[in-house]
Structures are given as C-alpha cells and as structure tokens.
Design an enzyme around this catalytic site. Sequence first.
Site, PDB file in Angstrom:
ATOM      1  CE  LYS A 114      -4.522  -1.437   1.501  1.00  0.00           C
ATOM      2  NZ  LYS A 114      -5.661  -1.301   2.398  1.00  0.00           N
ATOM      3  CE  LYS A 195      -9.158  -7.410  -2.498  1.00  0.00           C
ATOM      4  NZ  LYS A 195      -9.487  -7.582  -1.107  1.00  0.00           N
ATOM      5  CE  LYS A 198     -14.570  -2.499   1.503  1.00  0.00           C
ATOM      6  NZ  LYS A 198     -13.216  -2.411   2.026  1.00  0.00           N
TER       7      LYS A 198
HETATM    8  N1  AQP Z   1     -13.352  -9.357  -4.837  1.00  0.00           N
HETATM    9  C1  AQP Z   1     -13.694 -10.006  -3.748  1.00  0.00           C
HETATM   10  N2  AQP Z   1     -14.174 -11.266  -3.814  1.00  0.00           N
HETATM   11  C2  AQP Z   1     -14.540 -11.915  -2.698  1.00  0.00           C
HETATM   12  N3  AQP Z   1     -14.458 -11.391  -1.453  1.00  0.00           N
HETATM   13  C3  AQP Z   1     -13.993 -10.142  -1.330  1.00  0.00           C
HETATM   14  N4  AQP Z   1     -13.801  -9.332  -0.263  1.00  0.00           N
HETATM   15  C4  AQP Z   1     -13.303  -8.165  -0.693  1.00  0.00           C
HETATM   16  N5  AQP Z   1     -13.180  -8.162  -2.030  1.00  0.00           N
HETATM   17  C5  AQP Z   1     -13.595  -9.379  -2.453  1.00  0.00           C
HETATM   18  C6  AQP Z   1     -14.104  -9.678   1.110  1.00  0.00           C
HETATM   19  O1  AQP Z   1     -14.817  -8.562   1.654  1.00  0.00           O
HETATM   20  C7  AQP Z   1     -14.379  -8.298   2.969  1.00  0.00           C
HETATM   21  C8  AQP Z   1     -13.882  -6.853   3.007  1.00  0.00           C
HETATM   22  O2  AQP Z   1     -12.797  -6.704   3.790  1.00  0.00           O
HETATM   23  P1  AQP Z   1     -12.005  -5.324   3.896  1.00  0.00           P
HETATM   24  O3  AQP Z   1     -12.937  -4.213   3.999  1.00  0.00           O
HETATM   25  O4  AQP Z   1     -11.003  -5.520   4.990  1.00  0.00           O
HETATM   26  O5  AQP Z   1     -11.286  -5.096   2.555  1.00  0.00           O
HETATM   27  P2  AQP Z   1     -10.520  -5.927   1.537  1.00  0.00           P
HETATM   28  O6  AQP Z   1     -10.483  -7.368   1.844  1.00  0.00           O
HETATM   29  O7  AQP Z   1      -9.201  -5.275   1.283  1.00  0.00           O
HETATM   30  O8  AQP Z   1     -11.524  -5.698   0.345  1.00  0.00           O
HETATM   31  P3  AQP Z   1     -11.661  -4.554  -0.685  1.00  0.00           P
HETATM   32  O9  AQP Z   1     -13.103  -4.446  -1.013  1.00  0.00           O
HETATM   33  O10 AQP Z   1     -10.726  -4.818  -1.811  1.00  0.00           O
HETATM   34  O11 AQP Z   1     -11.227  -3.246   0.079  1.00  0.00           O
HETATM   35  P4  AQP Z   1     -10.097  -2.202  -0.187  1.00  0.00           P
HETATM   36  O12 AQP Z   1     -10.302  -1.741  -1.573  1.00  0.00           O
HETATM   37  O13 AQP Z   1     -10.375  -1.162   0.835  1.00  0.00           O
HETATM   38  O14 AQP Z   1      -8.778  -2.890   0.029  1.00  0.00           O
HETATM   39  C9  AQP Z   1     -13.334  -9.344   3.287  1.00  0.00           C
HETATM   40  O15 AQP Z   1     -13.947 -10.415   3.984  1.00  0.00           O
HETATM   41  C10 AQP Z   1     -12.857  -9.797   1.936  1.00  0.00           C
HETATM   42  O16 AQP Z   1     -12.371 -11.130   1.933  1.00  0.00           O
END
Ligand code: AQP
Length: 324
Positions: A114, A195, A198
């Site tokens: 990051k 992946k 968000k």
């Molecule tokens: N693409 C994905 N497919 C399946 N599961 C997903 N998760 C996130 N993206 C996918 C699951 O959603 C939860 C969010 O966890 P987080 O908010 O800690 O963020 P993350 O895992 O880093 O997910 P993002 O959406 O990609 O957030 P950013 O962009 O902020 O880094 C978790 O349970 C994750 O497995």
Amino acid sequence: MDRNLSLITPTGRLTLGNYLGALRRFVAAQDDSSPYACFFGLSDLHALTTPQDPDVLRATIAEMATLFLAAGLDPARATLFRQSQVPAHRDLAYLLECTAYTGELNRMIQFKEKGRGVPSTRVSLYTYPALMAADILLYRPSVVPVGDDQRQHVELTRDLAIRFNHTYGPVFVVPEVRTPASGARVMDLQEPARKMSKSIENDSGVIRLLDPPDVVRRRVARAVTDSDTGPDAVRPDRDAKPGVTNLLDILDACGGSADGITTYGALKSAVTEAVVATLEPVQKRYAELAADPAYVASVFADGSARAREVTASVLADATAAMGL
Ligand code: AQP
C-alpha cells in the site's frame, strides 16, 4: 461459546465481491451459530490508515451499515458494531504496539504494497497490524478464517498473543488461522487478474451492491473476455481465460447456469440477469431501511454497547497484567 468475528473497512462503497465473499457468508454464519456468537463490524478506524474525505467517509459508513442489515444480518442474532464506538480496540492496540517489534511490522507485505509509489504513508498504516491483532484478541475466537492476503496479519496476531502471555501471564486466547478453500473471489471485470475492490480509483470493472440494473448490464457487457471464438470458448481456465472464468464464477455464485451457453454475448446476458436478480432483494430492503437512518444507527449503537461489554474484561486483564 466460540465467537465468529469479521470486519469490513469503509474505504469505498460495497461491491459484488464484498457481498459474495463476505456479507452473504456473514448471514450464513449468523444463521448457523448460536445467538450472539457472531460479531460483525465496520472497521472504521482502519479506514483512516489512508486519506478519507470526512463527509464521504460518513456517507460510506452509513451506507455500509444499512447494507449489513439489507443483506440479511439480524441484530437479534448477531452483534453489529462500529470499531470506533468500542474504544477497547484502540486501547488494546496501543498495549500491543508496546509488545510488537519494528522488525515485525517492517515485514508486513500489505504495508509495503500500500505504501509503494505513494509519496507519504500514515504511521497508522504501519501500526495497522497491532490494531488488527486487538480486533481479534478482544473477542477471544479460537479460529480466525482469513483470505491468503490477511494470513500474515493473523500470524503476527498469534506471535503477539504468545509473547504477551509468556511475558505478562495468560490473558489471550491464541487463535488458529484457517484459510478457507478460496471459493468466491470475484475479480475486476476490466482487469480479471486483480480482485474486485471497493477502493479502486478507476472502478469501471466494479459492480457496486447498489448499482441499478442498467449499470450492471453495461459493466458486464464491457467485461474483458478474450478472442477465442471456438465452440468451447465458454469454459473455465483461470490462467488462459481469466475474464471468462470470472464471469462463470459470478454466474455460479449468483445461482445461474452456463449450461448450453456457447457465446460470450449469451454468457454476459446470463451473468447480468443472475447478478440483477441477486442484488434486487438487497436493494429493495436497502431502500426501506435507508428511509429510517435512526433505526440503523440504533442497531449499531446497541451492538457497539454489547461489544464494549464483551471486550471490557479482556482489555482490563491485559492492562492490569502489564502493571498499569
Ligand atoms: N473481490 C472479492 N471477492 C470476494 N471477497 C472479497 N472481499 C473483498 N473483495 C472481495 C471480502 O470482503 C471483505 C472486506 O474486507 P475489507 O474491507 O477488509 O477489505 P478488503 O479485503 O481489502 O476488500 P476490498 O473491497 O478490496 O477493500 P479495499 O479496496 O479497501 O482494500 C473481506 O472479507 C474480503 O475477503
């Protein structure tokens, strides 16, 4: 009673990936567990490890809280809370920072990733693993299921808990790490090697949970596939056909079937239909709940009060054990 704990960070509006990979699983876990064994939260403190506009953050938190309920989480079965409303998270994070070594934090891959290419990173991004360790240890779960990308953080949580218990006495339950068979990992429709996320800036390959049907249709229609036009072009092959495989995975996860589909156009129509049908009930319930924001806020206030109760003794034990 063993506890199930999961947090989502409000760094962007929830995606289809968050729904299929997290929220929908939370609902299943809630339904399979004894009442109040599940704690599901918004990790709003973690959101501050990267710059956020306060108004946008507020709106994202409100939308995400409403979507937790719209997706089927039930405050009569699970505890829904906000990390920032449970001060034990940051209090214990500090105590754990006082037991962690800089060498350990320097090794964290997520911090390196990051921070790459960013002119300056926040200190909180560096100390994030201590807060995540606190998030877990406060609830004393015996098992923590995490995706591969979070495994290193839970390993560190274990190391910190073991060191703390050894140095100051047995305060923490040392959780096992479990990495579930990958399953529902939704990939970006434009860049299927990464992946669906968000917080990505160019979100043309992202489907948000609240996207209306025409947006879903457009995004799926523009999804990257490949130039294969053979009779068996519509088949899963993660290495050679990542875009098509992703569409097939989404179709399957949304209850559709690719039986008899031979063209990418037909595949995309089927995916659109299945995704729209999956999102529709959530969006309908969201519209009802969004009309009553005070109710949603009260659910999270009550859940946060419960989380404060549950975590107080763990924090008190850790504080006393260190001599404070
Ligand atoms: N693409 C994905 N497919 C399946 N599961 C997903 N998760 C996130 N993206 C996918 C699951 O959603 C939860 C969010 O966890 P987080 O908010 O800690 O963020 P993350 O895992 O880093 O997910 P993002 O959406 O990609 O957030 P950013 O962009 O902020 O880094 C978790 O349970 C994750 O497995």
